[in-house]
Design a protein around this motif. Structure first.
Motif, mmCIF file in Angstrom:
data_model
loop_
_atom_site.group_PDB
_atom_site.id
_atom_site.type_symbol
_atom_site.label_atom_id
_atom_site.label_comp_id
_atom_site.label_asym_id
_atom_site.label_seq_id
_atom_site.Cartn_x
_atom_site.Cartn_y
_atom_site.Cartn_z
ATOM 1 N N TYR A 118 32.718 41.997 31.814
ATOM 2 C CA TYR A 118 32.850 42.676 33.098
ATOM 3 C C TYR A 118 32.450 41.754 34.251
ATOM 4 N N ARG A 119 31.422 40.959 34.032
ATOM 5 C CA ARG A 119 31.037 39.991 35.065
ATOM 6 C C ARG A 119 32.162 38.993 35.303
ATOM 7 N N ARG A 120 32.757 38.517 34.235
ATOM 8 C CA ARG A 120 33.864 37.569 34.355
ATOM 9 C C ARG A 120 35.039 38.192 35.106
ATOM 10 N N ARG A 121 35.273 39.460 34.846
ATOM 11 C CA ARG A 121 36.394 40.164 35.478
ATOM 12 C C ARG A 121 36.120 40.474 36.940
ATOM 13 N N ASP A 122 34.887 40.851 37.284
ATOM 14 C CA ASP A 122 34.571 41.363 38.608
ATOM 15 C C ASP A 122 34.041 40.305 39.572
ATOM 16 N N ALA A 123 33.436 39.242 39.032
ATOM 17 C CA ALA A 123 32.739 38.295 39.915
ATOM 18 C C ALA A 123 33.314 36.888 39.883
ATOM 19 N N HIS A 124 34.319 36.656 39.056
ATOM 20 C CA HIS A 124 34.820 35.300 38.878
ATOM 21 C C HIS A 124 36.299 35.229 39.233
ATOM 22 N N THR A 125 36.667 34.258 40.027
ATOM 23 C CA THR A 125 38.072 34.013 40.334
ATOM 24 C C THR A 125 38.601 32.969 39.367
ATOM 25 N N GLU A 126 39.494 33.386 38.485
ATOM 26 C CA GLU A 126 40.009 32.477 37.467
ATOM 27 C C GLU A 126 40.918 31.417 38.090
ATOM 28 N N SER A 127 40.854 30.228 37.521
ATOM 29 C CA SER A 127 41.637 29.110 38.058
ATOM 30 C C SER A 127 43.086 29.136 37.583
#
Length: 231
Positions: A195-204
């Motif tokens: 969830y952190r990866r989904r909500d707080a991270h902008t994927e390259s």
């Protein structure tokens, strides 16, 4: 009796706590699910008994070196773990907070870990009350766990702050444990990280972004609550 397993994941600007709630009668099924995922991971060369830790899986460290530099293999293992969890009668609660907004709104803000943990405990209190049951809360070990235990005692005396104030009367025990020995905590880690990866991270890359959304779709049906508080 219910059991709730809690872990956290965070960045500089966002903090998240995830809880996996399960009935005591289903604890064996929880352990069996992790064991099956371990067998699946062994097919990629990962030693049996290696702790499921999401960051380690995706970075290929701490026993997950066989999938280092192999994102498809790492994602396949992660997906299998989430599928095992989604097949169990569990409920997932995720609470997050925007840290800069928290610090801007309050002159003396509580630490973000305390804020998100408190919100999850309130969720668990409500869930246990609706079931007419009690819950034992088990958190992953952290450096400030004594402070959290002290706060929990205060909440049971005077109530949690805010509009959902409660003395957490349905929480029978609040403790910390080593995630290496707890399948429930390993599942909670997988949920919190995703969830952190989904909500707080902008994927390259668009491919990675799709993979994150696909992983979330696996577990979404078990999520009773998943939110980020922006104070």
């Amino acid at each position: 009796m219910l059991f709730a397993f809690i872990d956290e994941s965070y960045t500089k600007d966002r903090y998240y706590v995830a809880a996996v709630l399960v009935d005591a009668d289903d604890l064996r099924a929880l352990s069996a699910a992790v064991a099956r995922s371990a067998e699946y991971a062994a097919g990629y060369g990962v030693e049996l008994g290696t702790e499921f830790h999401a960051h380690s899986i995706m970075s290929g460290r701490d026993g997950w070196e066989p999938v280092q530099g192999k994102p498809r293999a790492a994602i396949a293992i992660y997906r299998d773990l989430l599928r095992e969890l989604s097949g169990l009668p569990v409920s997932i609660y995720i609470e997050g907070v925007d840290v800069p907004r928290l610090n801007a709104r309050y002159r003396y803000p509580d630490p973000p870990h305390l804020v998100t943990l408190r919100h999850v405990l309130e969720d668990l209190q409500q869930a246990a009350a609706m079931r007419g049951d009690q819950v034992i809360v088990i958190c992953d070990e952290v450096t400030d766990q004594e402070a959290h235990s002290k706060k929990f005692g205060e909440y049971q005396l005077i109530g949690t702050p805010g509009y959902r104030s409660t003395t957490l009367s349905r929480i029978e025990q609040f403790m910390f444990a080593d995630s290496r020995q707890s399948p429930g905590l390993q599942f909670a880690d997988a949920v919190a990280y995703l969830y952190r990866r989904r909500d707080a991270h902008t994927e390259s890359s668009a491919r990675t972004a799709r993979a994150v959304e696909d992983l979330w779709a696996v577990i979404r049906p078990r999520a009773r609550k998943a939110r980020r508080w922006d104070p």
